[in-house]
Design a protein around this motif. Structure first.
Motif, PDB file in Angstrom:
ATOM      1  N   UNK A   9     -22.195  34.702  36.958  1.00  0.00           N
ATOM      2  CA  UNK A   9     -20.874  34.948  36.512  1.00  0.00           C
ATOM      3  C   UNK A   9     -19.784  34.519  37.293  1.00  0.00           C
ATOM      4  N   UNK A  10     -19.970  34.720  38.581  1.00  0.00           N
ATOM      5  CA  UNK A  10     -19.040  34.438  39.747  1.00  0.00           C
ATOM      6  C   UNK A  10     -18.724  33.141  39.528  1.00  0.00           C
ATOM      7  N   UNK A  11     -19.602  32.097  39.548  1.00  0.00           N
ATOM      8  CA  UNK A  11     -19.351  30.620  39.597  1.00  0.00           C
ATOM      9  C   UNK A  11     -18.619  30.246  38.012  1.00  0.00           C
ATOM     10  N   UNK A  12     -19.225  30.827  36.893  1.00  0.00           N
ATOM     11  CA  UNK A  12     -18.472  30.469  35.706  1.00  0.00           C
ATOM     12  C   UNK A  12     -17.000  30.906  35.881  1.00  0.00           C
ATOM     13  N   UNK A  17     -11.253  29.591  36.239  1.00  0.00           N
ATOM     14  CA  UNK A  17     -10.131  29.519  37.119  1.00  0.00           C
ATOM     15  C   UNK A  17      -9.550  28.153  37.479  1.00  0.00           C
ATOM     16  N   UNK A  18     -10.535  27.354  37.861  1.00  0.00           N
ATOM     17  CA  UNK A  18     -10.018  25.972  38.297  1.00  0.00           C
ATOM     18  C   UNK A  18      -9.529  25.028  37.049  1.00  0.00           C
ATOM     19  N   UNK A  19     -10.033  25.435  35.836  1.00  0.00           N
ATOM     20  CA  UNK A  19      -9.522  24.980  34.638  1.00  0.00           C
ATOM     21  C   UNK A  19      -7.979  25.251  34.485  1.00  0.00           C
ATOM     22  N   UNK A  20      -7.878  26.800  34.383  1.00  0.00           N
ATOM     23  CA  UNK A  20      -6.582  27.156  34.330  1.00  0.00           C
ATOM     24  C   UNK A  20      -5.448  26.905  35.280  1.00  0.00           C
ATOM     25  N   UNK A  21      -5.955  26.615  36.570  1.00  0.00           N
ATOM     26  CA  UNK A  21      -5.203  26.166  37.623  1.00  0.00           C
ATOM     27  C   UNK A  21      -4.623  24.794  37.467  1.00  0.00           C
ATOM     28  N   UNK A  22      -5.499  23.807  36.865  1.00  0.00           N
ATOM     29  CA  UNK A  22      -4.945  22.476  36.398  1.00  0.00           C
ATOM     30  C   UNK A  22      -4.246  22.528  35.286  1.00  0.00           C
ATOM     31  N   UNK A  23      -4.519  23.561  34.271  1.00  0.00           N
ATOM     32  CA  UNK A  23      -3.550  23.803  33.251  1.00  0.00           C
ATOM     33  C   UNK A  23      -2.218  23.810  33.514  1.00  0.00           C
ATOM     34  N   UNK A  24      -2.070  25.147  34.339  1.00  0.00           N
ATOM     35  CA  UNK A  24      -1.073  25.612  34.917  1.00  0.00           C
ATOM     36  C   UNK A  24      -0.056  24.480  35.703  1.00  0.00           C
ATOM     37  N   UNK A 164     -18.831  25.859  27.828  1.00  0.00           N
ATOM     38  CA  UNK A 164     -18.597  27.250  27.509  1.00  0.00           C
ATOM     39  C   UNK A 164     -17.515  27.361  28.650  1.00  0.00           C
ATOM     40  N   UNK A 165     -17.254  27.246  29.696  1.00  0.00           N
ATOM     41  CA  UNK A 165     -16.131  27.589  30.404  1.00  0.00           C
ATOM     42  C   UNK A 165     -14.751  27.087  29.983  1.00  0.00           C
ATOM     43  N   UNK A 166     -14.828  25.434  29.225  1.00  0.00           N
ATOM     44  CA  UNK A 166     -13.525  25.461  28.619  1.00  0.00           C
ATOM     45  C   UNK A 166     -13.177  26.384  27.489  1.00  0.00           C
ATOM     46  N   UNK A 167     -14.145  26.763  26.826  1.00  0.00           N
ATOM     47  CA  UNK A 167     -13.877  27.751  25.787  1.00  0.00           C
ATOM     48  C   UNK A 167     -13.443  28.905  26.274  1.00  0.00           C
ATOM     49  N   UNK A 168     -13.971  29.471  27.065  1.00  0.00           N
ATOM     50  CA  UNK A 168     -13.539  30.794  27.734  1.00  0.00           C
ATOM     51  C   UNK A 168     -12.062  30.290  28.357  1.00  0.00           C
ATOM     52  N   UNK A 169     -11.808  29.371  29.155  1.00  0.00           N
ATOM     53  CA  UNK A 169     -10.296  29.017  29.468  1.00  0.00           C
ATOM     54  C   UNK A 169      -9.542  28.950  28.344  1.00  0.00           C
TER      55      UNK A 169
END
Length: 195
Positions: A9-12, A17-24, A164-169
């Motif tokens: 869960x921590x890695x996911x 967070x990495x995706x959202x940081x690039x988005x931001x 999954x992590x992109x869908x979550x972001x």
């Protein structure tokens, strides 16, 4: 080191967070280019196939592996202009020939990994489940440029984790997954090019 298929869960959460940081970090212009990426690709697929968008999207997706977007479009246009695919590996050429002869792309392409999802994103830029995980999307999520190292995205489990992590972001951002992928792709690839 490739990304494990089962991340804790921590890695996911770090990947999200990495995706959202690039988005931001996207500028207004980068966000606009990313938001328009798949609708524009859909229009290109429609134009090059003379109104057969399913076929156009399938040919583009089949020719996308290991090609830049510009080269991908060039090869797809050439295939439609000449009626024959060329300039790619044999497997991709065979898939294009099958699609151009009338087989449906979802019967030809591997639908549970990148090529199939890329086809879906191009065909329907509003598909709420389609997410194209290419090498750049992978690197954005893990927060590291892998260069020529293997990302293992042919493994369905690893692809599913990245999707999954992109869908979550995307859910957290209130966006479609392919919009998040496209905007972050624009930012990431422009950083690589030094734009």
């Amino acid at each position: 080191m490739t990304v494990p298929i089962k991340a804790d869960a921590e890695t996911r959460e770090q990947y999200v967070s990495n995706i959202i940081r690039v988005w931001d970090s996207a500028s207004y212009a980068q966000r606009a280019r990313g938001e328009n990426w798949y609708p524009t690709a859909n229009q290109l697929a429609d134009m090059m196939s003379e109104g057969h968008t399913i076929k156009g999207a399938g040919v583009i997706a089949a020719l996308s592996a290991n090609k830049s977007w510009g080269e991908n479009i060039k090869l797809a246009n050439r295939a439609f202009d000449s009626g024959k695919a060329s300039g790619h590996f044999g497997d991709a050429i065979r898939k294009v020939e099958r699609i151009m002869s009338g087989e449906l792309p979802d019967q030809v392409l591997p639908m549970d990994i990148k090529t199939g999802h890329f086809y879906r994103c191009i065909l329907d830029p509003t598909d709420p489940d389609a997410i194209c995980i290419d090498r750049h999307a992978h690197d954005i999520a893990v927060g590291e440029r892998y260069g020529q190292r293997s990302r293992g995205l042919g493994a369905r489990g690893r692809y599913a984790l990245m999707a999954h992590v992109y869908r979550e972001a995307a859910q957290r951002l209130g966006e479609l997954p392919q919009v998040v992928q496209a905007v972050t792709w624009v930012v990431w690839t422009e950083q690589i090019k030094g734009i």
